[in-house]
Each structure stands twice: as structure tokens, then as C-alpha cells.
Design an enzyme around this catalytic site. Structure first.
Site, PDB file in Angstrom:
ATOM      1  N   ARG A 159     134.069 121.103  59.723  1.00  0.00           N
ATOM      2  CA  ARG A 159     134.979 120.509  59.255  1.00  0.00           C
ATOM      3  C   ARG A 159     135.072 119.094  58.772  1.00  0.00           C
ATOM      4  NH1 ARG A 159     138.460 116.846  62.715  1.00  0.00           N
ATOM      5  NH2 ARG A 159     136.431 116.877  64.290  1.00  0.00           N
ATOM      6  N   ARG A 214     129.907 115.265  58.719  1.00  0.00           N
ATOM      7  CA  ARG A 214     129.000 114.877  60.031  1.00  0.00           C
ATOM      8  C   ARG A 214     127.907 115.426  60.401  1.00  0.00           C
ATOM      9  NH1 ARG A 214     134.822 114.861  63.443  1.00  0.00           N
ATOM     10  NH2 ARG A 214     135.320 112.973  62.489  1.00  0.00           N
ATOM     11  N   GLU A 242     137.144 108.359  55.476  1.00  0.00           N
ATOM     12  CA  GLU A 242     136.466 109.130  56.489  1.00  0.00           C
ATOM     13  C   GLU A 242     135.340 109.981  55.838  1.00  0.00           C
ATOM     14  OE1 GLU A 242     137.936 110.557  60.369  1.00  0.00           O
ATOM     15  OE2 GLU A 242     139.581 109.189  60.349  1.00  0.00           O
ATOM     16  N   HIS A 261     131.431 117.924  70.004  1.00  0.00           N
ATOM     17  CA  HIS A 261     132.799 117.115  69.475  1.00  0.00           C
ATOM     18  C   HIS A 261     133.938 118.194  69.007  1.00  0.00           C
ATOM     19  CE1 HIS A 261     135.645 114.216  68.148  1.00  0.00           C
ATOM     20  NE2 HIS A 261     135.771 114.685  66.923  1.00  0.00           N
ATOM     21  N   HIS A 305     129.600 115.074  67.022  1.00  0.00           N
ATOM     22  CA  HIS A 305     130.214 113.950  66.399  1.00  0.00           C
ATOM     23  C   HIS A 305     129.151 112.736  66.238  1.00  0.00           C
ATOM     24  CE1 HIS A 305     132.461 110.220  65.306  1.00  0.00           C
ATOM     25  NE2 HIS A 305     133.382 111.099  65.244  1.00  0.00           N
TER      26      HIS A 305
HETATM   27  C1  SIN Z   1     137.203 110.367  64.925  1.00  0.00           C
HETATM   28  O1  SIN Z   1     138.047 109.294  64.888  1.00  0.00           O
HETATM   29  O2  SIN Z   1     135.960 110.092  64.476  1.00  0.00           O
HETATM   30  C2  SIN Z   1     137.474 111.680  65.301  1.00  0.00           C
HETATM   31  C3  SIN Z   1     138.274 112.481  64.484  1.00  0.00           C
HETATM   32  C4  SIN Z   1     138.305 113.796  64.098  1.00  0.00           C
HETATM   33  O3  SIN Z   1     137.261 114.229  64.882  1.00  0.00           O
HETATM   34  O4  SIN Z   1     138.732 114.370  63.237  1.00  0.00           O
END
Ligand code: SIN
Length: 539
Positions: free
Chosen positions: A386, A290, A123, A351, A244
Site C-alpha cells: 500500500r 514503505r 509521502e 502497521h 511502518h
Molecule cells: C503515517 O502517517 O505515516 C501513516 C499513514 C498511513 O499509514 O497511510
């Protein structure tokens, strides 16, 4: 309401846990070894951000990964505000918690085909594959296992549809500022009970509902932060709200999350024309952190005047997509979007709250016997932004640690505790005040305190929130309370704290981006901390 347990008017317990997400449940299951636990949760026990967490839990489990690398990634994205010791603790204790979930609670994290090692996802902001997951339903799978264990444990009692009104403080009885429980509204009877506890644990989650568009469930109204602040708990870094980048853009979808894990597997962000744009904003493109991706989308939408951008997965194997992301696949399909054939329309939405009730590495707050864990807490782990999938990790590590210190905290309650008094209050004939103010707060926060801020916009927000809070105060003294009103009161205070924190940070850092102070300022590399009665905001 079938099987609904009514809350007795007075109960005593060792641990009162407010909230039923990953942090509250994991605390309860660890602390119950040495005391009786009551969990109150304001809707169903399954209504929490945890249940909606798709991506997974970041932890160092791969052979090519290292603690140093996870620490460095977390701190780089945290933009100078992470607490190094806290980051080290969370990262190093993560694998133990994952093992505990798998062995004690039978969580079956996905493994690689033909191999028993974990299938680790990638991620944004992470330099390695390190996100352990259960397809794209990780939060739900983990929470279901924990909830089942909690429900079956004779030492844990769960009361649903029960909302905390206010925390009890011995300062009101002439003692030190120690918390000894809470007044709790049972929504099924509209009666307020008194729960006296040796230790009170705030695990009530975040505050996404402060914004008009959010990936959060309705319960996320910042109650825990408001309650802790009202009894003098220190609250930190409320300006750092994470948006998000990719929530489904569809009139009926209510900001359904399109997990970052899709970008981790190769998803491309494109305009309606099919043109990619992230290259203009960051070398890591779709896998930048993000704050960067959300700001880029915001900028592109403002420039092009389009309503949304698109996440294109159509170049990937359709069988893989359906197997790895069954929840996203099925949900999008139910809205007429086949992600194997069409790009997904997406927009950013509020988010995650990176700030919260300030705690140490054991969940201890500045109020004695009040612990805070999970999203409601500010441990210093996330800093100014975060990194993906670090939140479930934080919830696990620090609730386990809180469970350890809770055992040694002594009773702090006065000998006689006053029960809740609604003397003089009448039933409201002006419920419209509540719905109107809810709507107004969420809109003004979205428009003036969103992804991109400015001094002028924050000032506008500050004057409006002041007026709304005056109206709420008047309503509180005159009318009988109900859960909608209590949420509004909390939401307004949390909005005020976010605005005041944002106003005091005259720089751009992590998730806080100011048009008139576009760069970070070295002297501002510190937390924004507010305590009621000392310094701003004048609440
Ligand atoms: C996501 O799956 O994008 C959200 C998980 C997160 O906010 O860490």
C-alpha cells in the site's frame, strides 16, 4: 460503566456494522437513509486504527496532479497485484468523498496560508503532493466528526464493549451460504446476544496485534477476517503485511507512530553517528515506498547491531514543526525528546494488512449479504504494497459504494434462529493458556514471519501455530468464552493464514520478501486466495 448501553438478547436490523473506524461509520451514515443500523464495537467507538492515522487521505486535489499519476503511483508500489479497475474507481471517486467530508461533516482540512486551497502533504511513493490532512491528527478529526453524526442520528444505534463471536450463516439451516447477522458478546455482562440483520457489514479493521511490535491499537486482532473465513468467505493476499518504517523507539511508547509525512517534509533517516544511509538502498531515499524503507532499516540494524535508527528533523524550522506536527511534537516531548533539537529514535513495526476478505468494488464478499470494507477487506486497491495514505481513501470510497448496493439485498434469515449455547462449558481455571499463547503467537510472527522471511523460518512458524491452534480448539469446547479468548482464537487463525499465504508465495514481491526467493516471478503475479475447506491451509 457509565452510559454503557446493554445489548438486548435478540435484535433485528437492516444493517449490522461490526467496527467503528472510518469505513463502518461512513457506511452507516450513507446506508441509514434506507434502513435501521446497529454498530457494534468491541471497546470504545474511538478505539480504531482510524483514530491513530496521522498522515492523511491521498486524493487528486492539486492543480498539477492528475488521476493518471495517482493511479500509476499506486500500481507501481502495488508491485503488479493491484486491480486496475478498483484503483481507477478509488482514485476517481476520492475527491467526491473529501468534498462530502468537508461539506456534510464539517471536517476542516488544513489549507495553505492566505489561500483557501488545501495544504497537500507529500509521502513515500507519491510523485505529487496529494495528501489532504488535518495537521497530524487526520484520522482522529475525521472519525470524531463521523462518530458525532452517527451518535446523533436516530436511525443508528452504537453498542460499545460488544464483540462479535461468529457470523450467522443460513447454510447451517439448510440454505445457501448467506450471512444474516452475528452472535455478539456483551463484555459488560458476558452474555451472548443474537443480532439478525438483512445485511452484515464487516468493518473491523486490521490485525497488527498478530505481531509483537505494532503501531495498531489493542483491538486490531484480525477478528473480521477470522469470522468471515470460518463461514466460507474467500480471504486473499494475507502475506502482505506492511511494516511502518518509523515508530518511536522508547520503552514506554508502545510503538507510537512517527508519521511518514515527516519524511515528506524533509526528515532524514540517520544512524547514531548522524550518517544518512537510505541512499545506499534507493534513489528516492527516505521517500521510497514503505517496503523499501522498512527493509533498509531492518538491514542496517542487523549490520550495525544498533537498537534503532533516527529520524532527524532538526534542520527544519521549529515553528513549522510544532504547527504542522503538534501530535508528534507533544508526544515525543512527553518522552523527553524535543524533535526540533534532537533526532527521533525509530524502528519499524507492523502497521497495515494489505490482504483481507476478498471483495468486489461494492464491498461484496463471496458470502451473500456479507459486505467487507476498510482494512479488513481486500479490494485489490493496494496490491502487494500500500502506498501511504491510500487506506482512509479506500475506506471512504468503498464504504460509500457498499452503502449503495446494501439497499437492494433481501432478507436471508431462517424463520427460527438458534440462540447461542454454552451448554456444558465451565468457567476457565486456566487463563494462563490464553495469555501465554497470545504472547507466543506475537513473538513467533515477529521472529519468523516479519520483514524478511525464509522457507525455514516459515516452516518453523507453521509447526508452532499448528500446536497452538490445537490447544485453543480444546479450550474452546471446554470453557466459557470471554473476549480475551475470542481474540486469541481469531489471532491464531489469522496468523495461520498469513503463514500459509507466505509459504505459498515462492518469490519476493512488494511487502513479501523471501531470503531464498529474492526476485519476483512472473507466473506468481496473482492473488493468494484461501477458502475454508478447499485447498490449503488445513485449518
Ligand atoms: C503515517 O502517517 O505515516 C501513516 C499513514 C498511513 O499509514 O497511510
Amino acid at each position: 460503566m457509565a452510559n454503557k448501553k446493554t445489548l438486548p438478547s435478540y435484535i433485528e436490523c437492516d444493517y449490522l456494522v461490526i467496527g467503528s473506524g472510518i469505513a463502518g461509520l461512513y457506511f452507516a451514515l450513507n446506508a441509514v437513509e434506507h434502513g435501521k443500523v446497529i454498530i457494534v464495537t468491541k471497546k470504545k467507538a474511538s478505539d480504531s486504527n482510524t483514530w491513530l492515522a496521522q498522515g492523511g487521505i491521498a486524493s487528486v486535489l492539486g492543480d498539477d496532479d492528475s488521476f493518471e499519476s495517482h493511479i500509476a503511483d499506486t500500481e507501481r508500489v502495488g508491485a503488479g497485484l493491484c486491480d486496475h479497475e478498483i484503483v481507477e474507481t478509488a482514485v476517481k471517486e476520492g475527491p467526491k468523498c473529501i468534498k462530502d467530508l468537508a461539506e456534510r461533516f464539517s471536517v476542516s482540512f488544513d489549507t495553505r496560508t492566505g489561500d483557501s486551497s488545501y495544504d497537500l502533504g507529500k509521502e513515500g511513493g507519491h510523485s505529487h503532493r496529494r495528501v489532504v490532512h488535518v495537521r497530524d491528527l487526520t484520522g482522529k478529526e475525521v472519525a470524531e466528526r463521523l462518530l458525532e453524526a452517527a451518535k446523533n442520528h436516530p436511525g443508528i444505534n452504537i453498542y460499545e464493549d460488544c464483540m462479535a463471536v461468529d457470523l450467522l450463516s443460513s447454510a447451517k439451516y439448510g440454505g445457501a451460504n448467506a450471512c444474516f447477522g452475528a452472535y455478539i458478546l456483551d463484555k459488560s455482562t458476558n452474555e451472548v446476544s443474537t443480532i439478525v440483520s438483512r445485511v452484515t457489514v464487516m468493518a473491523s479493521g486490521g490485525a497488527g496485534k498478530v505481531y509483537l511490535y505494532t503501531s495498531n491499537p489493542d483491538v486490531a486482532s484480525g477478528d473480521g477476517i477470522a469470522m468471515a473465513y470460518r463461514i466460507g468467505g474467500a480471504v486473499a493476499n494475507m502475506e502482505f503485511i506492511q511494516f511502518h518504517p518509523t515508530c518511536l523507539f522508547h520503552p514506554e511508547a508502545r510503538s507510537f507512530l512517527i508519521s511518514e509525512a515527516l519524511r515528506g517534509e524533509g526528515g532524514k533517516l540517520v544512524l547514531e553517528s548522524g550518517e544518512r544511509f537510505m541512499g545506499e538502498y534507493h534513489p528516492d531515499q527516505e521517500l521510497a515506498s514503505r517496503d523499501v524503507v522498512a527493509r533498509a532499516i531492518d538491514d542496517v540494524l542487523k549490520r550495525t547491531g544498533e537498537d534503532c535508527v533516527f529520524l532527524d528533523m532538526t534542520h527544519l524550522d521549529p515553528v513549522f514543526l510544532q504547527k504542522r506536527f503538534p501530535n508528534v511534537y507533544e508526544t515525543c516531548l512527553s518522552y523527553g525528546i524535543d524533535i526540533t533539537k534532537q533526532p527521533i529514535p525509530v524502528v519499524p513495526a507492523a502497521h497495515y494488512l494489505c490482504g483481507g476478505i476478498k471483495t468486489d468494488s461494492y464491498g461484496r464478499t463471496s458470502v451473500q449479504n456479507l459486505l467487507a470494507i476498510g482494512e479488513v477487506a481486500y479490494t485489490g486497491f493496494h496490491g502487494a504494497c500500500r502506498i501511504a495514505s491510500n487506506s482512509l481513501l479506500e475506506g471512504l470510497v468503498f464504504s460509500r459504494r457498499a452503502g449503495k448496493v446494501a439497499r437492494d439485498l433481501g432478507w436471508q434469515n431462517p424463520s427460527v434462529v438458534a440462540s447461542w449455547s454454552a451448554a456444558g462449558a465451565i468457567d476457565s481455571d486456566e487463563a494462563v493458556v490464553v495469555s501465554h499463547n497470545w504472547d507466543e503467537i506475537r513473538r513467533l510472527m515477529w521472529n519468523y514471519v516479519g520483514i524478511v522471511r525464509s522457507t525455514k523460518r516459515l516452516q518453523r512458524a507453521r509447526s508452532r501455530i499448528g500446536l497452538i491452534r490445537e490447544e485453543i480448539k480444546e479450550y474452546y469446547w471446554n470453557f466459557k468464552i470471554n473476549s480475551d479468548f475470542l481474540e486469541l482464537r481469531n489471532l491464531a487463525l489469522v496468523a495461520h493464514l498469513i503463514i500459509a499465504s507466505a509459504q505459498s508465495r515462492k518469490e519476493s514481491r512488494g511487502l513479501h520478501y523471501m531470503l531464498d526467493y529474492k526476485d519476483p516471478v512472473e507466473s506468481m503475479q496473482k492473488d493468494t486466495v484461501f477458502v475454508r475447506g478447499s485447498g490449503p491451509p488445513p485449518l
